[in-house]
Design a protein around this motif. Structure first.
Motif, short mmCIF file in Angstrom:
data_model
loop_
_atom_site.label_atom_id
_atom_site.label_comp_id
_atom_site.label_asym_id
_atom_site.label_seq_id
_atom_site.Cartn_x
_atom_site.Cartn_y
_atom_site.Cartn_z
N ARG A 189 7.42 92.57 36.91
CA ARG A 189 8.86 92.03 37.09
C ARG A 189 9.26 91.68 35.80
N MET A 190 10.67 91.81 35.33
CA MET A 190 10.99 91.58 34.06
C MET A 190 11.38 89.98 34.07
N ILE A 191 11.51 89.50 32.86
CA ILE A 191 11.61 87.98 32.64
C ILE A 191 13.00 88.05 33.04
N GLY A 192 13.40 86.89 33.80
CA GLY A 192 15.03 86.63 34.22
C GLY A 192 15.29 87.56 35.37
N GLU A 193 14.19 88.08 36.07
CA GLU A 193 14.62 88.80 37.33
C GLU A 193 14.87 87.43 38.36
N THR A 194 16.01 87.42 38.95
CA THR A 194 16.40 86.71 39.72
C THR A 194 16.13 87.18 41.30
N VAL A 195 15.83 86.14 42.24
CA VAL A 195 15.71 86.50 43.60
C VAL A 195 16.23 85.21 44.28
N PRO A 196 16.54 85.85 45.45
CA PRO A 196 17.10 84.56 46.35
C PRO A 196 16.18 83.30 46.48
N GLY A 197 16.96 82.09 45.75
CA GLY A 197 15.96 81.04 45.75
C GLY A 197 15.10 80.73 44.35
N GLY A 198 15.58 81.46 43.38
CA GLY A 198 14.90 81.28 41.94
C GLY A 198 14.71 82.35 41.18
N MET A 199 13.50 82.42 40.39
CA MET A 199 13.36 83.47 39.37
C MET A 199 11.72 83.69 39.24
N VAL A 200 11.36 85.07 39.11
CA VAL A 200 9.89 85.22 39.03
C VAL A 200 9.69 86.24 37.86
N MET A 201 8.67 86.35 37.32
CA MET A 201 8.27 87.36 36.42
C MET A 201 6.78 87.64 36.47
N ALA A 202 6.44 89.05 36.43
CA ALA A 202 5.04 89.32 36.30
C ALA A 202 4.86 90.46 35.36
N ALA A 203 3.62 90.50 34.56
CA ALA A 203 3.55 91.35 33.50
C ALA A 203 1.76 91.70 33.76
N PRO A 204 1.58 92.90 33.54
CA PRO A 204 0.14 93.11 33.38
C PRO A 204 -0.46 92.89 32.05
N LEU A 205 -1.50 92.09 31.95
CA LEU A 205 -2.27 91.69 30.87
C LEU A 205 -3.64 92.80 30.49
N GLY A 206 -3.76 93.54 31.32
CA GLY A 206 -5.26 94.35 31.09
C GLY A 206 -6.17 93.87 31.96
N ASN A 207 -7.08 94.46 32.25
CA ASN A 207 -8.57 93.89 32.77
C ASN A 207 -8.32 93.49 34.26
N GLY A 208 -6.98 93.86 34.89
CA GLY A 208 -6.71 93.23 36.45
C GLY A 208 -6.08 91.80 36.20
N VAL A 209 -5.79 91.55 35.15
CA VAL A 209 -5.14 90.18 34.85
C VAL A 209 -3.81 90.22 34.90
N ASP A 210 -2.87 89.64 35.90
CA ASP A 210 -1.23 89.73 35.28
C ASP A 210 -0.89 88.11 35.00
N ARG A 211 0.01 88.04 34.30
CA ARG A 211 0.78 86.72 33.86
C ARG A 211 1.94 86.79 34.78
N ILE A 212 2.25 85.59 35.38
CA ILE A 212 3.27 85.38 36.31
C ILE A 212 3.83 83.92 35.91
N ILE A 213 5.12 83.87 36.21
CA ILE A 213 5.94 82.89 36.09
C ILE A 213 6.82 82.75 37.33
N VAL A 214 6.89 81.28 37.89
CA VAL A 214 7.35 81.25 39.32
C VAL A 214 8.63 79.85 38.98
#
Length: 491
Positions: A189-214
């Motif tokens: 999910r791109m930075i700034g992606e709004t959803v009902p109730g807030g904003m989230v972001m997700a990006a793969p970092l490799g080796n099965g790890v994801d960076r998330i913002i909630v």
């Protein structure tokens, strides 16, 4: 003195400052509360200006293969940095902050910095002629003396609080979560992606790890002494996205807010602040580490000259004069970005207007220059040369000694006078400053790759890369040299 300068905090800013001071031959001790680096990487790259700063000290090869991207955003709205031109217009992605920090640690140690981990600053006293510092260590308390104390110890800076710096602004109004998680199979999910109730972001970092913002609307700001639990973070993610990621494994988690505060002065006597110790803000666009590093590159050579007794009057105070406005604009743009990507549906009309405005070249160039740091220009006296006050672009140069470049000439963190017209009189004028300024007779090649460059007969470049004087111009070279580098040596 136990050290000419004591730096508190071994993050990127403190380590960069230690390296800058050691290049100038200043004894420096770095005090770090933690016994070991955390290994956490809130930043995953750095901006074009920080790329230039690292390049001018010869540090980029230490990071291995790096990937430069022109793609960025302003408040979640796509922004193409290539509009600034081909020379370092883009930022570096995919370099975790922990890697940058480890590189700077190694560099500072090689230069002779004394980095003391597990040493916590307890208190200090500015006695006018020196600063006396009390430190807690595993071997018991220690007392150290130094000519100057610099706080690079983050948003909760002990130095800032103990010295009584005024820190006006606004407190955080919400809490957000940031972390790296493994085994969640999260849709990007791109930075700034709004959803009902807030904003989230997700990006793969490799080796099965994801960076998330909630960011969940209505979540009150909290002062935490410990990271949030995985249960808190995964529950918030599920409420906003409907996806259950609770079976994932957190690598590390953190909480942050949207405060906006800046100290009213960057120096009080023999105590100075840099980086997050001087300004805290929403981490929009990853500008925090970058501004912090640029703070200390501005400060380092000025503080070194002051310690060594060569600084002209007011040079150290120019650190505040030049960098405080940069910090103020940092707070302004991060607050604006926060309104764009953290607000609810009521902000959609403004997002739509901003999306239209960014399509205009002048608007896009202005925003890109602001968040990249490439538009920073200091008031360095009269003159109308387009480069005056700006950072010198990368220029390929040729002289009697062969090929070089403006970037390579800045590796030692000394002043540089480019004699571009083979002017013997100019070289004679600059000779009394030879202990602080390198005079190089060269011609410019490859200027087409540096869109900011315009021909000049000579350019005086400060150790931080900013152009302090250009010829022809209304100011004599001797005056410009004295203004930046102090009195000439006696012949």
């Amino acid at each position: 003195m136990d050290a000419q300068v004591i730096v508190v905090g071994a993050g990127p800013a403190g380590l960069m400052l230690a390296g800058e001071l050691r290049l100038a031959g200043v004894d420096v001790v770095v005090l770090e509360r933690l016994a070991q680096p955390t290994g956490e990487s809130r930043g995953l790259g750095f901006t074009a200006r920080t790329l230039e700063v690292f390049d001018q000290r010869g540090l980029l090869p230490r990071l291995g293969d790096i990937e430069v991207t022109d793609l960025g955003h302003f408040g979640g709205l796509p922004l193409d940095f290539s509009i600034l031109g081909p020379a370092h217009s883009g930022g570096v992605k995919g370099v975790p902050q922990a890697v940058t920090e480890a590189m700077l640690d190694e560099w500072a140690l090689e230069l002779g910095a004394d980095i003391r981990r597990g040493h916590e600053l307890i208190s200090f006293t500015d006695n006018g002629d020196f600063v006396e510092v009390e430190v807690a260590t595993s071997d018991g308390p220690q007392r150290l003396r130094t000519a100057f104390l610099v706080g690079c110890d983050g948003g909760r800076s002990t130095v800032r609080k103990a010295a009584g710096f005024d820190f006006p602004g606004t407190s955080a109004t919400m809490e957000m979560f940031l972390g790296d998680v493994r085994g969640c199979d999260i849709t990007p999910r791109m930075i700034g992606e709004t959803v009902p109730g807030g904003m989230v972001m997700a990006a793969p970092l490799g080796n099965g790890v994801d960076r998330i913002i909630v960011c969940e609307h209505g979540t009150p700001a909290r002062r935490r002494d410990e990271p949030p639990s995985w249960e808190e973070v995964s529950a918030a993610w599920q409420r906003l996205t409907g996806q259950d990621i609770s079976a994932g494994e957190p690598v590390w988690l953190s909480a942050f807010g949207n405060p906006a505060r800046q100290v009213t002065e960057y120096r009080r006597g023999r105590v100075l602040l840099a980086g997050d110790a001087a300004h805290i803000h929403l981490p929009a666009g990853g500008q925090g580490m970058n501004t912090s590093i640029q703070d200390v590159v501005n400060l380092g050579w000025k503080l070194a000259a002051t310690v060594k007794g060569t600084a002209p009057e007011g040079l150290l105070d120019s650190y505040h004069t030049e960098r405080h406005p940069v910090g103020r604009r940092l707070l302004m743009n991060t607050q604006a970005q926060g309104l764009l990507f953290l607000s609810g549906a009521e902000m959609q009309p403004l997002r739509d207007v901003m999306s239209e405005l960014i399509t205009f070249e002048n608007v896009s160039r202005h925003l890109a220059g602001m968040v990249s740091g490439l538009s920073i220009r200091y008031d360095l006296g009269p003159g109308d040369h387009p480069l005056l006050g700006l950072r010198i672009p990368h220029l390929e140069l040729v002289g009697d000694a062969g090929k070089t470049s403006t970037t390579e000439l800045l590796h030692p963190a000394r002043g540089v006078l480019l004699d571009l017209a083979d002017d013997a009189g100019l070289r004679e004028t600059a000779a009394p400053w030879a202990d602080r300024v390198d005079v190089v007779t060269v011609t410019v090649h490859g200027a087409a790759d540096a869109p900011q460059y315009e021909p000049a007969d000579a350019l005086l470049i400060r150790p931080d890369g900013h152009v302090a004087w250009a010829a022809p111009g209304p100011v004599a070279l001797s005056e410009a040299l004295a203004r930046s580098f102090g009195a000439p040596r006696s012949r």
